[in-house]
Design a protein around this motif. Sequence first.
Motif, mmCIF file in Angstrom:
data_model
loop_
_atom_site.group_PDB
_atom_site.id
_atom_site.type_symbol
_atom_site.label_atom_id
_atom_site.label_comp_id
_atom_site.label_asym_id
_atom_site.label_seq_id
_atom_site.Cartn_x
_atom_site.Cartn_y
_atom_site.Cartn_z
ATOM 1 N N GLY A 1 4.871 10.535 5.079
ATOM 2 C CA GLY A 1 4.874 10.724 3.637
ATOM 3 C C GLY A 1 4.745 9.473 2.809
ATOM 4 N N TYR A 2 4.164 8.383 3.374
ATOM 5 C CA TYR A 2 3.944 7.186 2.564
ATOM 6 C C TYR A 2 2.577 6.579 2.870
ATOM 7 C CZ TYR A 2 4.087 2.558 0.555
ATOM 8 O OH TYR A 2 3.761 1.433 -0.173
ATOM 9 N N ILE A 3 1.840 6.219 1.806
ATOM 10 C CA ILE A 3 0.546 5.539 1.893
ATOM 11 C C ILE A 3 0.684 4.191 1.208
ATOM 12 C CG2 ILE A 3 -1.897 5.625 1.248
ATOM 13 C CD1 ILE A 3 -1.494 8.738 1.023
ATOM 14 N N PHE A 4 0.304 3.122 1.904
ATOM 15 C CA PHE A 4 0.461 1.777 1.351
ATOM 16 C C PHE A 4 -0.669 1.424 0.404
ATOM 17 C CE2 PHE A 4 -0.663 -2.702 1.344
ATOM 18 C CZ PHE A 4 0.549 -3.309 1.010
ATOM 19 N N SER A 5 -0.301 0.879 -0.752
ATOM 20 C CA SER A 5 -1.245 0.201 -1.643
ATOM 21 C C SER A 5 -0.430 -0.525 -2.701
ATOM 22 C CB SER A 5 -2.213 1.178 -2.316
ATOM 23 O OG SER A 5 -1.578 1.905 -3.342
ATOM 24 N N SER A 6 -1.115 -1.320 -3.495
ATOM 25 C CA SER A 6 -0.470 -1.904 -4.668
ATOM 26 C C SER A 6 -0.167 -0.793 -5.664
ATOM 27 C CB SER A 6 -1.387 -2.936 -5.320
ATOM 28 O OG SER A 6 -2.512 -2.278 -5.891
ATOM 29 N N ASP A 7 0.586 -1.125 -6.711
ATOM 30 C CA ASP A 7 0.898 -0.119 -7.722
ATOM 31 C C ASP A 7 -0.124 -0.104 -8.848
ATOM 32 O OD1 ASP A 7 1.572 -2.477 -9.019
ATOM 33 O OD2 ASP A 7 3.554 -1.804 -9.658
ATOM 34 N N ALA B 1 1.191 -7.845 7.175
ATOM 35 C CA ALA B 1 2.595 -7.481 6.963
ATOM 36 C C ALA B 1 2.742 -5.969 6.788
ATOM 37 C CB ALA B 1 3.141 -8.215 5.739
ATOM 38 N N ALA B 2 1.797 -5.347 6.084
ATOM 39 C CA ALA B 2 1.871 -3.901 5.876
ATOM 40 C C ALA B 2 1.690 -3.154 7.200
ATOM 41 C CB ALA B 2 0.806 -3.469 4.865
ATOM 42 N N LYS B 3 0.767 -3.614 8.033
ATOM 43 C CA LYS B 3 0.566 -2.967 9.333
ATOM 44 C C LYS B 3 1.800 -3.122 10.220
ATOM 45 C CE LYS B 3 -4.487 -3.343 9.666
ATOM 46 N NZ LYS B 3 -5.626 -3.958 10.384
ATOM 47 N N LYS B 4 2.395 -4.300 10.177
ATOM 48 C CA LYS B 4 3.563 -4.547 11.004
ATOM 49 C C LYS B 4 4.757 -3.718 10.540
ATOM 50 C CE LYS B 4 6.545 -8.281 12.703
ATOM 51 N NZ LYS B 4 6.809 -9.759 12.658
ATOM 52 N N ALA B 5 5.045 -3.747 9.253
ATOM 53 C CA ALA B 5 6.190 -2.998 8.721
ATOM 54 C C ALA B 5 5.946 -1.498 8.768
ATOM 55 C CB ALA B 5 6.480 -3.433 7.292
ATOM 56 N N GLY B 6 4.654 -1.106 8.692
ATOM 57 C CA GLY B 6 4.328 0.325 8.646
ATOM 58 C C GLY B 6 4.035 0.946 9.981
#
Length: 353
Positions: A321-327, A345-350
């Motif tokens: 239920g989460y998609i990464f992007s800037s706001d 960092a996003a790939k690692k944390a996600g």
Amino acid sequence: MTTWERFMRTFQHRDADRIPITDDPWETTLRRWNRAGMPAGTDWCDYFGIDKVAQINIDISPRFPETVVEETDRHIITTSPWGVTVKNFKNSQSTPKNIDYRVTTPEEWAVAKSRMTLDDDRIPWEYLKNNYGKWRAEGQWIRANFWFGFDVTHARMMGTETTLIAMVEEPEFVEDIFETYLSRCEELYTRIWDAGYHFDQIFWWDDMGYKGTTFFSPNMYRNLLKPYHKRAVDWAHNHGIFAELHSCGDVMTLIPDLLETGVDALNPLEVKAGMDALGIKRDVGDKLVLHGGINAQQWPNTEAVIAEINEKIPVLKQNGGYIFSSDHSVPDDVSLENMKRIIHAAKKAGSYC
């Protein structure tokens, strides 16, 4: 996993291999990255190894004549298909400045409405024919962009003040605008769907907030705009696909009503305006896919944005239920090297692995 598989599991609130990662860099940002070493002509999503979302757009505008009013070395002033006189700067990207509006009365709206025909050339048939097979073969996620509601009315046709006054004093006028926009979208996208070009979600822009609050009350939203949001969501669900709303600004007070429309996802969760992505995840994260919520103002400061990523993503990704992007989008003060570090960092944390 393919992008399609990743997005599907995310919309189903299930873990994938990692969270989907996508964004919208400015044209000037892409040019900066090209100068820094990203090969010209390269799809930036391929370059960074992130998810590819194919988009289908239609033209529901009144098709007013597009003319150049003034042009200098620094800027260009034009009239838009929506009847707005717009100023854009040539060497930097920013929000266009709307100078004048043609459609500000019911009489002018009647003229515009009569021009919003349903001709077949409002659909990009050749583009679909040339690309649809590739999108599916590559496992891309396909998004159909609807265009209706408050945002297109105030930002692209009538202006904020005129629209807000009309919402109070002439609500039937505004409702006719909302109805016209949405009915054109429904008709044209039904035509696309029936031709065999199926998509995975609808998405529409309807900025209803600014810093700390909304442009109008929750009660006005319920009376004027919510029925059209629900109708769009129902259209999507009747086609077995998902519906996502983009609303910049602080729309925290509208979330209970948005959930009642049945909308599946909310974007961009604008931090600087007051959106609390972690709070939304805590309260309704099992019902709403969250997309964004990483402060775009921080992106030039790599350490700050990585700290935000490491704070938020482990919570936001729980149970999918989460998609990464800037706001918002990726501005041109974000270097190529910074973007590489942010994506890493996003790939690692996600990661769910």
